[in-house]
Design a protein around this motif. Structure first.
Motif, PDB file in Angstrom:
ATOM      1  N   LYS A  76      39.281  68.568 -46.861  1.00 50.96           N
ATOM      2  CA  LYS A  76      40.125  67.612 -47.591  1.00 50.96           C
ATOM      3  C   LYS A  76      41.151  66.943 -46.676  1.00 50.96           C
ATOM      4  O   LYS A  76      41.970  66.155 -47.132  1.00 50.96           O
ATOM      5  CB  LYS A  76      40.828  68.311 -48.747  1.00 50.96           C
ATOM      6  N   GLY A  77      41.117  67.277 -45.390  1.00 49.83           N
ATOM      7  CA  GLY A  77      41.976  66.618 -44.420  1.00 49.83           C
ATOM      8  C   GLY A  77      43.278  67.325 -44.088  1.00 49.83           C
ATOM      9  O   GLY A  77      44.104  66.781 -43.354  1.00 49.83           O
ATOM     10  N   PHE A  78      43.486  68.521 -44.594  1.00 44.26           N
ATOM     11  CA  PHE A  78      44.709  69.257 -44.286  1.00 44.26           C
ATOM     12  C   PHE A  78      44.621  69.883 -42.895  1.00 44.26           C
ATOM     13  O   PHE A  78      43.547  70.290 -42.446  1.00 44.26           O
ATOM     14  CB  PHE A  78      44.960  70.367 -45.314  1.00 44.26           C
ATOM     15  N   ASP A  79      45.755  69.973 -42.238  1.00 48.53           N
ATOM     16  CA  ASP A  79      45.870  70.659 -40.954  1.00 48.53           C
ATOM     17  C   ASP A  79      46.139  72.129 -41.271  1.00 48.53           C
ATOM     18  O   ASP A  79      47.231  72.480 -41.734  1.00 48.53           O
ATOM     19  CB  ASP A  79      47.014  70.046 -40.152  1.00 48.53           C
ATOM     20  N   VAL A  80      45.148  72.987 -41.054  1.00 51.86           N
ATOM     21  CA  VAL A  80      45.237  74.397 -41.436  1.00 51.86           C
ATOM     22  C   VAL A  80      45.367  75.265 -40.195  1.00 51.86           C
ATOM     23  O   VAL A  80      44.593  75.131 -39.252  1.00 51.86           O
ATOM     24  CB  VAL A  80      43.994  74.833 -42.249  1.00 51.86           C
ATOM     25  N   ILE A  81      46.348  76.149 -40.221  1.00 52.89           N
ATOM     26  CA  ILE A  81      46.546  77.127 -39.158  1.00 52.89           C
ATOM     27  C   ILE A  81      46.197  78.489 -39.737  1.00 52.89           C
ATOM     28  O   ILE A  81      46.881  78.999 -40.620  1.00 52.89           O
ATOM     29  CB  ILE A  81      48.000  77.090 -38.651  1.00 52.89           C
ATOM     30  N   ASP A  82      45.105  79.065 -39.271  1.00 49.46           N
ATOM     31  CA  ASP A  82      44.600  80.340 -39.783  1.00 49.46           C
ATOM     32  C   ASP A  82      45.126  81.471 -38.898  1.00 49.46           C
ATOM     33  O   ASP A  82      44.725  81.611 -37.745  1.00 49.46           O
ATOM     34  CB  ASP A  82      43.074  80.309 -39.786  1.00 49.46           C
ATOM     35  N   LEU A  83      46.013  82.289 -39.460  1.00 48.18           N
ATOM     36  CA  LEU A  83      46.596  83.391 -38.704  1.00 48.18           C
ATOM     37  C   LEU A  83      45.831  84.706 -38.863  1.00 48.18           C
ATOM     38  O   LEU A  83      46.277  85.734 -38.380  1.00 48.18           O
ATOM     39  CB  LEU A  83      48.062  83.586 -39.103  1.00 48.18           C
ATOM     40  N   GLY A  84      44.707  84.673 -39.532  1.00 44.96           N
ATOM     41  CA  GLY A  84      43.869  85.856 -39.557  1.00 44.96           C
ATOM     42  C   GLY A  84      43.798  86.549 -40.897  1.00 44.96           C
ATOM     43  O   GLY A  84      44.360  86.106 -41.863  1.00 44.96           O
ATOM     44  N   ASN A  85      43.135  87.494 -40.838  1.00 43.82           N
ATOM     45  CA  ASN A  85      42.397  88.076 -39.753  1.00 43.82           C
ATOM     46  C   ASN A  85      41.102  87.283 -39.527  1.00 43.82           C
ATOM     47  O   ASN A  85      40.553  86.709 -40.450  1.00 43.82           O
ATOM     48  CB  ASN A  85      42.088  89.530 -40.078  1.00 43.82           C
ATOM     49  N   SER A  86      40.603  87.284 -38.307  1.00 38.38           N
ATOM     50  CA  SER A  86      39.394  86.527 -37.996  1.00 38.38           C
ATOM     51  C   SER A  86      38.119  87.318 -38.279  1.00 38.38           C
ATOM     52  O   SER A  86      37.028  86.758 -38.254  1.00 38.38           O
ATOM     53  CB  SER A  86      39.412  86.083 -36.537  1.00 38.38           C
ATOM     54  N   LYS A  87      38.253  88.613 -38.543  1.00 41.07           N
ATOM     55  CA  LYS A  87      37.106  89.442 -38.929  1.00 41.07           C
ATOM     56  C   LYS A  87      37.566  90.446 -39.975  1.00 41.07           C
ATOM     57  O   LYS A  87      38.743  90.806 -40.036  1.00 41.07           O
ATOM     58  CB  LYS A  87      36.508  90.157 -37.724  1.00 41.07           C
ATOM     59  N   TYR A  88      36.649  90.860 -40.810  1.00 44.47           N
ATOM     60  CA  TYR A  88      36.986  91.801 -41.877  1.00 44.47           C
ATOM     61  C   TYR A  88      37.399  93.141 -41.283  1.00 44.47           C
ATOM     62  O   TYR A  88      36.714  93.699 -40.420  1.00 44.47           O
ATOM     63  CB  TYR A  88      35.794  91.992 -42.816  1.00 44.47           C
ATOM     64  N   ASP A  89      38.533  93.656 -41.744  1.00 43.93           N
ATOM     65  CA  ASP A  89      39.022  94.973 -41.348  1.00 43.93           C
ATOM     66  C   ASP A  89      39.638  95.624 -42.577  1.00 43.93           C
ATOM     67  O   ASP A  89      40.691  95.193 -43.057  1.00 43.93           O
ATOM     68  CB  ASP A  89      40.056  94.835 -40.230  1.00 43.93           C
ATOM     69  N   GLY A  90      38.985  96.646 -43.095  1.00 39.58           N
ATOM     70  CA  GLY A  90      39.439  97.320 -44.308  1.00 39.58           C
ATOM     71  C   GLY A  90      40.811  97.954 -44.198  1.00 39.58           C
ATOM     72  O   GLY A  90      41.417  98.305 -45.204  1.00 39.58           O
TER      73      GLY A  90
END
Length: 72
Positions: free
Chosen positions: A25-39
């Motif tokens: 949708k054009g938003f600037d998204v900063i993904d701080l994690g987690n980058s992999k699943y960790d229970g």
């Protein structure tokens, strides 16, 4: 506006969906994690990361935060 997003293990799949959808949708998204699943991920750690990221920038009013976890 930048959207800063993070999640613990309970919100991992939803976060992935939201990151993709918001970017499409054009938003600037900063993904701080987690980058992999960790229970063992702990929700408060991600709240802290998002809050610190936003507060440490020159213009925090240009940022919005989303944190997803199993408790709400």
């Amino acid at each position: 506006m930048k959207i800063v997003i993070a999640s613990d293990h309970a919100g991992f799949e939803l976060k992935g969906y939201l990151v993709t959808s918001l970017r499409e949708k054009g938003f600037d998204v900063i993904d701080l994690g987690n980058s992999k699943y960790d229970g063992a991920d702990d929700y408060p750690d991600y709240i802290k990361m998002v809050g610190e990221y936003i507060s440490e920038h020159d213009n925090p009013k240009q940022h919005r935060g989303i944190v997803i976890g199993g408790s709400g």
